[in-house]
Enzyme design. Structure first.
Site, PDB file in Angstrom:
ATOM      1  N   LYS A   1      -1.894   5.234   3.350  1.00 31.66           N
ATOM      2  CA  LYS A   1      -0.501   4.799   3.430  1.00 31.66           C
ATOM      3  C   LYS A   1      -0.002   4.397   2.049  1.00 31.66           C
ATOM      4  O   LYS A   1      -0.765   4.324   1.090  1.00 31.66           O
ATOM      5  CB  LYS A   1      -0.362   3.644   4.426  1.00 31.66           C
TER       6      LYS A   1
ATOM      7  N   ASP B   1       6.576   9.404   8.817  1.00 32.30           N
ATOM      8  CA  ASP B   1       6.957   8.026   9.125  1.00 32.30           C
ATOM      9  C   ASP B   1       8.466   7.853   9.194  1.00 32.30           C
ATOM     10  O   ASP B   1       9.185   8.100   8.222  1.00 32.30           O
ATOM     11  CB  ASP B   1       6.379   7.088   8.053  1.00 32.30           C
TER      12      ASP B   1
END
Length: 309
Positions: free
Chosen positions: A180, A244
């Site tokens: 991430k 995302d």
């Protein structure tokens, strides 16, 4: 890449699930009894009285945890034979019995709330998951849970998701790589270099290759929030790219880019997914949709105990 349908493991009734359950049951009983005993039951209910009690559904749902009842009772240390009327994963409706307990009334009364608490939570998650699964029925996308679980309950809650027809994402931080933006920011703060998505994937694969005790076939996934990052990530053959908080138009374009550039990579939509937006997301052509709400927003299912003395 996810060859031969490789995926994150589904949670089953294994030794690890049982160990977690036993620890939670011991804690639950300690909450009820502390270091003492059931004052009400011992003071009012005669010793030796035999009882039969059925766990009955007060609302429709999907069974989960019913097959764990014998483990719960064994951990408590009670002598209560159990007859199961539903298997985990099966549907039930209002008034259906899920299981019948037979034994000394004092034991059944002492165990009652602990058993119902576990079943209510797990059946609630399974039923809530089935609602989501039904929404995307007939489409390619599969529904996945996340690590947004109740501390200590992860294996149990993922088991409930599986009972409801959902898929389990990674179990923890130990069994897969999911890169991430925070990981990349930390790397940059030390090295001065911000890794591109493709560089980060290559870095992760090199790390796995050098670790003799790394999980075999560990999945490598990376999170991106722009289509430019996606195009870059696809160059390094990640197993999965997590998209995302993208709009449906962006998701559709991401699928087109993936199909053109590296069709073997799976695309996962994530971020703020709700029941009412789920179908539209699945229609974009993504392979996976991860929904934290399956576990963090599920409501306990209403179950009761109907007694016969």
């Amino acid at each position: 890449m996810l060859e031969n349908h490789q995926d994150f493991a589904q949670q089953t009734r294994d030794e690890f699930l049982r160990d977690d359950l036993e620890q939670l049951v011991r804690l639950a009983i300690r909450e009820d009894l502390s270091r003492g005993f059931d004052l009400t039951t011992i003071s009012v209910v005669p010793e030796g009285l035999t009882a039969q009690a059925a766990i009955v559904a007060r609302e429709p749902g999907i069974a989960s945890g019913v097959e764990l009842i014998p483990w719960i009772i064994e951990t408590i240390g009670a002598d209560i034979p159990v007859q199961l009327h539903r298997r985990d994963g099966e549907k039930f409706t209002v008034g259906d019995p899920l299981a019948t307990l037979r034994g000394e009334a004092r034991d059944v009364l002492t165990c009652e709330r602990t058993i119902l608490n576990f079943l209510g939570r797990l059946c609630g998650i399974a039923s809530w998951t089935k609602e989501h699964v039904d929404v995307i029925s007939g489409l390619k996308a599969q529904l996945y849970d996340t690590r947004k679980t109740t501390p200590g309950w992860r294996r149990l809650e993922k088991y409930a998701v599986a009972c409801g027809g959902g898929r389990n994402h990674r179990s923890g931080l130990y069994d897969a790589i999911l890169i991430k933006d925070n990981h990349l920011a930390c790397h940059q703060s030390v090295t001065g270099k911000l890794l591109s998505p493709s560089e980060a994937i290559a870095h992760a694969r090199q790390f796995l290759a050098e670790q003799v005790d790394a999980p075999a076939g560990a999945i490598v996934e990376i999170e991106v929030d722009t289509l430019e990052q996606l195009a870059d990530a696809l160059q390094s053959n990640p197993d999965i790219v997590l998209l995302d908080n993208m709009t449906n138009d962006q998701l559709s374009e991401a699928v087109r880019i993936r199909d053109q550039q590296n069709a073997s990579v799976q695309l996962e939509a994530s971020g703020g997914v709700r029941l009412e937006t789920l179908r539209g997301i699945a229609e974009t052509g993504v392979d996976r949709i991860s929904v934290g709400a399956l576990t963090h927003s599920a409501v306990n299912l209403d179950l009761g105990l109907d007694w016969t003395l």
